[in-house]
Write an enzyme that holds these catalytic residues in place. Structure first.
Site, mmCIF file in Angstrom:
data_model
loop_
_atom_site.group_PDB
_atom_site.id
_atom_site.type_symbol
_atom_site.label_atom_id
_atom_site.label_comp_id
_atom_site.label_asym_id
_atom_site.label_seq_id
_atom_site.Cartn_x
_atom_site.Cartn_y
_atom_site.Cartn_z
ATOM 1 N N GLY A 189 0.776 -1.246 0.000
ATOM 2 C CA GLY A 189 0.000 0.000 0.000
ATOM 3 C C GLY A 189 0.799 1.283 0.000
ATOM 4 O O GLY A 189 0.343 2.298 -0.509
ATOM 5 N N ASP A 209 -4.273 1.839 11.062
ATOM 6 C CA ASP A 209 -5.684 1.623 11.378
ATOM 7 C C ASP A 209 -5.750 1.200 12.848
ATOM 8 O O ASP A 209 -5.632 2.046 13.740
ATOM 9 C CB ASP A 209 -6.206 0.559 10.395
ATOM 10 C CG ASP A 209 -7.686 0.271 10.529
ATOM 11 O OD1 ASP A 209 -8.333 0.797 11.425
ATOM 12 O OD2 ASP A 209 -8.208 -0.509 9.713
ATOM 13 N N LYS A 224 -5.994 6.451 11.150
ATOM 14 C CA LYS A 224 -7.392 6.344 11.631
ATOM 15 C C LYS A 224 -7.352 6.364 13.153
ATOM 16 O O LYS A 224 -7.327 5.313 13.798
ATOM 17 C CB LYS A 224 -8.018 5.030 11.156
ATOM 18 C CG LYS A 224 -8.378 4.958 9.696
ATOM 19 C CD LYS A 224 -9.143 3.658 9.432
ATOM 20 C CE LYS A 224 -9.273 3.362 7.962
ATOM 21 N NZ LYS A 224 -9.751 1.992 7.691
HETATM 22 P P1 IMP Z 1 -3.672 -2.143 11.025
HETATM 23 O O1 IMP Z 1 -2.784 -3.304 11.398
HETATM 24 O O2 IMP Z 1 -5.103 -2.359 11.474
HETATM 25 O O3 IMP Z 1 -3.142 -0.810 11.482
HETATM 26 O O4 IMP Z 1 -3.787 -2.132 9.451
HETATM 27 C C1 IMP Z 1 -2.688 -1.830 8.676
HETATM 28 C C2 IMP Z 1 -2.800 -2.266 7.242
HETATM 29 O O5 IMP Z 1 -4.144 -2.634 6.876
HETATM 30 C C3 IMP Z 1 -2.443 -1.131 6.318
HETATM 31 O O6 IMP Z 1 -1.072 -1.139 6.032
HETATM 32 C C4 IMP Z 1 -3.276 -1.411 5.092
HETATM 33 O O7 IMP Z 1 -2.591 -2.274 4.227
HETATM 34 C C5 IMP Z 1 -4.498 -2.116 5.621
HETATM 35 N N1 IMP Z 1 -5.615 -1.158 5.795
HETATM 36 C C6 IMP Z 1 -6.091 -0.657 6.953
HETATM 37 N N2 IMP Z 1 -7.112 0.184 6.743
HETATM 38 C C7 IMP Z 1 -7.288 0.219 5.396
HETATM 39 C C8 IMP Z 1 -8.195 0.941 4.534
HETATM 40 O O8 IMP Z 1 -9.055 1.734 4.958
HETATM 41 N N3 IMP Z 1 -8.030 0.723 3.206
HETATM 42 C C9 IMP Z 1 -7.100 -0.125 2.675
HETATM 43 N N4 IMP Z 1 -6.238 -0.806 3.447
HETATM 44 C C10 IMP Z 1 -6.338 -0.634 4.796
#
Ligand code: IMP
Length: 179
Positions: free
Chosen positions: A49, A107, A135
């Site tokens: 991403g 996120d 977020k």
């Molecule tokens: P986390 O571990 O929940 O912080 O998520 C991290 C990863 O999830 C990011 O590097 C993204 O690849 C994916 N991700 C989280 N939220 C989104 C979103 O809203 N759109 C697309 N990918 C997301």
């Protein structure tokens, strides 16, 4: 014309225009350059991403650095599976190094929390994060997100490198899922 996109029957509405992304990244780079002035930094780009964001950010940076890549996966569709797997492991001895992680979006923070814990077992000198999107309401950890371009609400977003099931990474603007 490009204010809405449909991907797999889901409707997304434009949230951040490419021009705004561009100027925010330039601003963020000024801050990062001032923090790392005269230093040598190991930059770790989190695939997939962050590839577009990192390419744009790095072209503004003016301190010495090396580039590395890592890849995790925990997302399927629009929600996290909760299980983090390392698909592209890091080949770097981080001991005593200053690390800057470039991530597309923080996120829950689970992915970076897992990775930072792992890095810290090898005693890096410092670890900072530069995230395009943060977020804040979904965030469940305490590690600081030192540099973030945009704080956004807890809705799924695509475009500018971010995908939904590998689609939509090429969109110029960032779009938010419409309920
Ligand atoms: P986390 O571990 O929940 O912080 O998520 C991290 C990863 O999830 C990011 O590097 C993204 O690849 C994916 N991700 C989280 N939220 C989104 C979103 O809203 N759109 C697309 N990918 C997301």
């Amino acid at each position: 014309m490009d204010s809405r996109v449909l991907v797999d029957d889901l409707s997304f509405v434009k949230m951040i225009d490419s021009k705004e992304i561009e100027s925010k990244i330039a601003e963020m780079a000024v801050e990062i350059n001032s923090v790392y002035f005269g230093e040598k930094i190991e930059i770790i780009i989190v695939l997939k991403g962050a590839f577009i964001f990192a390419a744009d950010l790095i072209r503004h940076l003016n301190f010495e650095h090396n580039i590395h890549f890592i890849q995790f996966s925990s997302y399927q569709g629009t929600s996290s599976s909760g299980i983090i797997t390392e698909k592209f492991p890091l080949e770097l001895d981080v001991r005593d190094k200053k690390i800057l992680i470039i991530e597309d979006i923080v996120d829950t923070g689970n992915t970076l929390n897992y990775f930072i814990d792992k890095l810290n077992t090898d005693n890096p000198r410092s670890v900072d994060i530069a995230a395009l999107l943060f977020k804040t309401e979904a965030y469940t950890h305490t590690f600081p997100v030192r540099f973030s371009a945009f704080e956004i609400e807890n809705k799924f977003v695509i475009g500018y490198g971010l995908d939904i099931d590998e689609k939509a990474r090429n969109l110029k603007h960032i779009y938010q899922l419409e309920k």
